[in-house]
Design an enzyme around this catalytic site. Structure first.
Site, PDB file in Angstrom:
ATOM      1  N   LYS A  86      39.827  35.656  58.793  1.00  0.00           N
ATOM      2  CA  LYS A  86      39.887  34.879  57.548  1.00  0.00           C
ATOM      3  C   LYS A  86      41.075  33.911  57.526  1.00  0.00           C
ATOM      4  CE  LYS A  86      36.495  36.670  54.839  1.00  0.00           C
ATOM      5  NZ  LYS A  86      36.315  38.092  55.081  1.00  0.00           N
ATOM      6  N   GLU A 108      37.779  32.526  45.607  1.00  0.00           N
ATOM      7  CA  GLU A 108      37.051  33.708  45.154  1.00  0.00           C
ATOM      8  C   GLU A 108      37.320  34.805  46.164  1.00  0.00           C
ATOM      9  OE1 GLU A 108      35.758  31.496  47.135  1.00  0.00           O
ATOM     10  OE2 GLU A 108      34.887  32.778  48.693  1.00  0.00           O
ATOM     11  N   SER A 375      35.871  41.063  64.148  1.00  0.00           N
ATOM     12  CA  SER A 375      36.376  40.154  63.119  1.00  0.00           C
ATOM     13  C   SER A 375      37.623  40.653  62.406  1.00  0.00           C
ATOM     14  CB  SER A 375      35.274  39.863  62.099  1.00  0.00           C
ATOM     15  OG  SER A 375      34.749  41.064  61.574  1.00  0.00           O
TER      16      SER A 375
HETATM   17  C1  LIG Z   1      35.070  38.795  55.163  1.00  0.00           C
HETATM   18  C2  LIG Z   1      34.860  39.508  56.431  1.00  0.00           C
HETATM   19  C3  LIG Z   1      33.625  39.447  57.124  1.00  0.00           C
HETATM   20  C4  LIG Z   1      32.413  38.752  56.581  1.00  0.00           C
HETATM   21  O1  LIG Z   1      32.540  37.389  56.395  1.00  0.00           O
HETATM   22  P1  LIG Z   1      31.878  36.305  57.379  1.00  0.00           P
HETATM   23  O2  LIG Z   1      32.049  35.039  56.650  1.00  0.00           O
HETATM   24  O3  LIG Z   1      30.440  36.691  57.566  1.00  0.00           O
HETATM   25  O4  LIG Z   1      32.623  36.375  58.655  1.00  0.00           O
HETATM   26  C5  LIG Z   1      33.528  40.093  58.347  1.00  0.00           C
HETATM   27  N1  LIG Z   1      34.566  40.787  58.868  1.00  0.00           N
HETATM   28  C6  LIG Z   1      35.751  40.873  58.235  1.00  0.00           C
HETATM   29  C7  LIG Z   1      36.849  41.668  58.860  1.00  0.00           C
HETATM   30  C8  LIG Z   1      35.937  40.235  57.004  1.00  0.00           C
HETATM   31  O5  LIG Z   1      37.117  40.344  56.373  1.00  0.00           O
END
Ligand SMILES: *Cc1c(COP(=O)(O)O)cnc(C)c1O
Length: 395
Positions: A86, A108, A375
């Site tokens: 993020k 948001e 992620s």
């Molecule tokens: C917010 C988040 C996601 C989902 O958001 P995408 O826009 O689909 O990437 C996935 N993994 C983590 C660790 C997040 O914080």
């Protein structure tokens, strides 16, 4: 992309006239800065010195041996500052806001991850920050509310609708339209009206660019499969984008099947959604027969969104990417598996990608290569997983 802000027929700018001025101003600003060498140099400097990029491409040797299929590499977005991908997008948008002369950032947030990333960059740039969050989510994610306040942000509760993420987005849009002179709206995923889906993807595409260079360095060739979890779709677009032209690379998105796609308690937009217009874009959404947005469910707050970014819907439509649905139980098993196998506790969102990888790997050859996008890190989820497993961690 044929027309501006379109992926095939999807995307676009479906906003009320009151929001259109803000959208147009942003589009013009982004067009001006997106190829500006100085802006890009500043962005890449922040990637390096603040987000700690490039993130590692880690060879998961034990997982590779255990699954008996392709060589598995993990792109470690969990090692970024603030613990997820993020930060890449928040950095890009707040930097753009600064160049536009905006003094105030609004965002948001659902689980709080995007709110925390935005509040972090606002602290760094000394900008005013207000984060809209559904009242329901504020109760579930009290720690992240405090974290944002600690970083100097104001968190405003939203009581309308289901008091969750989609209502927080509505409220942020209203604020943006009213305070366009001073305010920049920092959206957290590849969604919303153009230019957001394109702009957020551009700020996240560093993930795939790095991964490609790293795998070429390590293996001398491209991967055969790239797997990422999909909520709105920003981490997946980030790692997919640089591989879209490489037709030999299979792209797989893992969406949240919650308690099962037949139960009605899920967030599996590609599996169960239909075309609609919501939050300024034409894309796939979970909706009832009247077109009203349906309630969503997932153990993972970050995947709990009733839509998907239009570029993903287009990749699905054209068959360039495959989307698979992963249940809560499979995701929790993958969360435990990666922890025990590699000593890496993944975010429960990312565990959906790990689960999809565990399903796909045994169908691939030993001479092949797979990359999983991790992620985010899982510290934030440990308590919830313990509860899911019935472990009393306060005892
Ligand atoms: C917010 C988040 C996601 C989902 O958001 P995408 O826009 O689909 O990437 C996935 N993994 C983590 C660790 C997040 O914080």
């Amino acid at each position: 992309m044929d027309k501006i802000g379109r992926f095939g027929d999807l995307g676009g700018q479906y906003v009320p006239e009151t929001v259109m001025n803000a959208v147009t101003e942003l589009q013009e600003a982004y067009d001006r800065y997106k190829n500006d060498p100085q802006f890009l140099a500043e962005l890449h400097e922040l990637y390096r010195n603040y987000a700690f990029r490039p993130s590692l491409l880690y060879y998961a040797e034990k997982m590779t041996r255990d699954l008996g299929g392709p060589k598995i590499y993990i792109k470690r977005e969990d090692l970024n500052h603030t613990g997820s991908h993020k930060i890449n997008n928040a950095l890009g948008q707040v930097l753009l806001a600064k160049h536009m002369g905006k003094k105030r950032i609004i965002a948001e947030t659902g689980a709080g991850q995007h709110g925390v990333a935005t509040a972090t960059i606002c602290a760094y740039f000394d900008m005013e920050c207000e984060v809209y969050m559904g009242r329901e989510d504020m109760e579930r994610q009290a720690l992240n509310v405090y974290r944002m306040e600690l970083l100097g942000a104001k968190v405003t509760g939203v009581d309308s609708g289901t008091a969750t993420l989609k209502d927080a987005i509505n409220e942020a849009m209203r604020d943006w339209a009213t305070n366009i002179e001073t305010t920049f709206y920092c959206i957290g995923s590849v969604m919303g009206p153009h230019p957001y889906p394109t702009m957020v993807r551009d700020f996240q595409k560093i993930i795939g660019e790095e991964a490609k260079a790293q795998i070429l360095e390590a293996e001398g060739r491209l991967p055969d499969c790239v797997v990422a979890c999909v909520g709105g779709g920003s981490n997946a677009m980030g790692i997919f984008y640089d591989f879209i032209g490489d037709k030999s690379v299979r792209l797989v998105g893992a969406e949240a099947a919650g308690r099962g796609i037949e139960t009605g308690e899920h967030a599996a937009t590609v599996s169960k959604g239909s075309l609609g217009i919501f939050h300024g874009m034409k894309s796939l959404f979970l909706q009832n027969d009247e077109g009203q947005i349906a309630p969503v469910f997932s153990i993972s707050a970050g995947l709990d969104y009733p839509g998907i970014g239009p570029e993903h819907a287009h990749l699905h439509e054209t068959g360039r990417a495959d989307y698979v649905a992963v249940t809560d139980e499979e995701a929790v098993q993958a969360f435990e598996y990666l922890s025990k196998t590699e000593g890496i506790i993944p975010a429960i969102e990312s565990a959906h990608a790990v689960a999809a990888a565990r399903r796909i790997a045994p169908t691939m050859g030993k001479d092949q290569i797979m990359i999983i996008n991790l992620s985010g890190r899982g510290d934030k989820d440990v308590q919830q997983i313990a509860r899911y497993r019935g472990v009393d961690i306060n005892a």
